[in-house]
Motif scaffolding. Structure first.
Motif, PDB file in Angstrom:
ATOM      1  N   UNK A  34      -7.428  -0.794 -21.056  1.00  0.00           N
ATOM      2  CA  UNK A  34      -6.736   0.430 -21.438  1.00  0.00           C
ATOM      3  C   UNK A  34      -6.224   1.344 -20.074  1.00  0.00           C
ATOM      4  N   UNK A  35      -7.146   1.278 -18.952  1.00  0.00           N
ATOM      5  CA  UNK A  35      -6.817   2.055 -17.728  1.00  0.00           C
ATOM      6  C   UNK A  35      -5.919   1.214 -17.121  1.00  0.00           C
ATOM      7  N   UNK A  36      -6.145  -0.038 -16.948  1.00  0.00           N
ATOM      8  CA  UNK A  36      -5.086  -0.965 -16.205  1.00  0.00           C
ATOM      9  C   UNK A  36      -3.525  -0.637 -16.790  1.00  0.00           C
ATOM     10  N   UNK A  37      -3.439  -0.820 -18.123  1.00  0.00           N
ATOM     11  CA  UNK A  37      -2.174  -0.780 -18.958  1.00  0.00           C
ATOM     12  C   UNK A  37      -1.611   0.836 -18.429  1.00  0.00           C
ATOM     13  N   UNK A  38      -2.459   1.714 -18.601  1.00  0.00           N
ATOM     14  CA  UNK A  38      -1.950   3.014 -18.196  1.00  0.00           C
ATOM     15  C   UNK A  38      -1.537   3.093 -16.633  1.00  0.00           C
ATOM     16  N   UNK A  39      -2.412   2.501 -15.995  1.00  0.00           N
ATOM     17  CA  UNK A  39      -1.649   2.503 -14.412  1.00  0.00           C
ATOM     18  C   UNK A  39      -0.554   1.747 -14.220  1.00  0.00           C
ATOM     19  N   UNK A  40      -0.463   0.572 -14.875  1.00  0.00           N
ATOM     20  CA  UNK A  40       0.790  -0.021 -14.733  1.00  0.00           C
ATOM     21  C   UNK A  40       2.015   0.552 -15.448  1.00  0.00           C
ATOM     22  N   UNK A  41       1.754   1.325 -16.351  1.00  0.00           N
ATOM     23  CA  UNK A  41       2.903   2.369 -17.063  1.00  0.00           C
ATOM     24  C   UNK A  41       3.397   3.463 -15.846  1.00  0.00           C
ATOM     25  N   UNK A  42       2.310   3.836 -15.374  1.00  0.00           N
ATOM     26  CA  UNK A  42       2.434   5.050 -14.246  1.00  0.00           C
ATOM     27  C   UNK A  42       3.179   4.519 -13.041  1.00  0.00           C
ATOM     28  N   UNK A  43       3.226   3.120 -12.672  1.00  0.00           N
ATOM     29  CA  UNK A  43       3.998   2.834 -11.481  1.00  0.00           C
ATOM     30  C   UNK A  43       5.542   2.675 -11.921  1.00  0.00           C
ATOM     31  N   UNK A  44       5.887   2.758 -13.104  1.00  0.00           N
ATOM     32  CA  UNK A  44       7.377   2.390 -13.417  1.00  0.00           C
ATOM     33  C   UNK A  44       8.157   3.963 -13.012  1.00  0.00           C
ATOM     34  N   UNK A  45       9.096   3.860 -12.340  1.00  0.00           N
ATOM     35  CA  UNK A  45       9.824   4.898 -11.937  1.00  0.00           C
ATOM     36  C   UNK A  45      10.940   5.070 -12.487  1.00  0.00           C
ATOM     37  N   UNK A  46      11.654   4.138 -13.155  1.00  0.00           N
ATOM     38  CA  UNK A  46      12.984   4.108 -13.913  1.00  0.00           C
ATOM     39  C   UNK A  46      13.076   5.253 -14.838  1.00  0.00           C
ATOM     40  N   UNK A  47      14.210   5.478 -15.519  1.00  0.00           N
ATOM     41  CA  UNK A  47      14.340   6.324 -16.561  1.00  0.00           C
ATOM     42  C   UNK A  47      15.378   5.699 -17.774  1.00  0.00           C
ATOM     43  N   UNK A  48      15.184   6.542 -18.777  1.00  0.00           N
ATOM     44  CA  UNK A  48      16.080   6.287 -19.750  1.00  0.00           C
ATOM     45  C   UNK A  48      15.881   4.964 -20.550  1.00  0.00           C
ATOM     46  N   UNK A  49      16.824   4.129 -20.910  1.00  0.00           N
ATOM     47  CA  UNK A  49      16.872   3.060 -21.607  1.00  0.00           C
ATOM     48  C   UNK A  49      16.012   1.965 -20.668  1.00  0.00           C
ATOM     49  N   UNK A  50      16.281   1.839 -19.305  1.00  0.00           N
ATOM     50  CA  UNK A  50      15.710   0.983 -18.403  1.00  0.00           C
ATOM     51  C   UNK A  50      14.270   1.105 -18.413  1.00  0.00           C
ATOM     52  N   UNK A  51      13.800   2.386 -18.433  1.00  0.00           N
ATOM     53  CA  UNK A  51      12.372   2.696 -18.589  1.00  0.00           C
ATOM     54  C   UNK A  51      11.514   2.264 -19.682  1.00  0.00           C
ATOM     55  N   UNK A  52      12.286   2.486 -21.117  1.00  0.00           N
ATOM     56  CA  UNK A  52      11.895   1.965 -22.317  1.00  0.00           C
ATOM     57  C   UNK A  52      11.614   0.719 -22.455  1.00  0.00           C
ATOM     58  N   UNK A  53      12.449   0.010 -21.649  1.00  0.00           N
ATOM     59  CA  UNK A  53      12.667  -1.687 -21.804  1.00  0.00           C
ATOM     60  C   UNK A  53      11.438  -1.987 -20.729  1.00  0.00           C
ATOM     61  N   UNK A  54      11.252  -1.326 -19.753  1.00  0.00           N
ATOM     62  CA  UNK A  54      10.080  -1.904 -18.725  1.00  0.00           C
ATOM     63  C   UNK A  54       8.914  -1.284 -19.244  1.00  0.00           C
ATOM     64  N   UNK A  55       8.607  -0.335 -20.097  1.00  0.00           N
ATOM     65  CA  UNK A  55       7.282  -0.073 -20.797  1.00  0.00           C
ATOM     66  C   UNK A  55       6.999  -1.229 -21.898  1.00  0.00           C
TER      67      UNK A  55
END
Length: 55
Positions: A34-55
């Protein structure tokens, strides 16, 4: 890492007196994942639809 609303659940489960050592090992492994998953999400810096796709 940002505190998340779910992080306290495995900690509470491990502190439960009914939780045995085998269960604690399983919960600790899940918490690490879980902590790894959250840290990977924290690394994403995009916004909007691109962020949703990356998440």
């Amino acid at each position: 890492m940002i505190q998340t609303p779910h992080k306290d659940k495995p900690i509470a489960a491990m502190n439960n007196p009914k939780c045995n050592s085998k269960d604690k090992d399983i919960i600790a492994e899940a918490q690490k994942a879980y902590e790894f998953w959250v840290s990977e999400m924290d690394r994403i810096s995009s916004t909007g639809k691109e962020r949703v796709v990356q998440l």
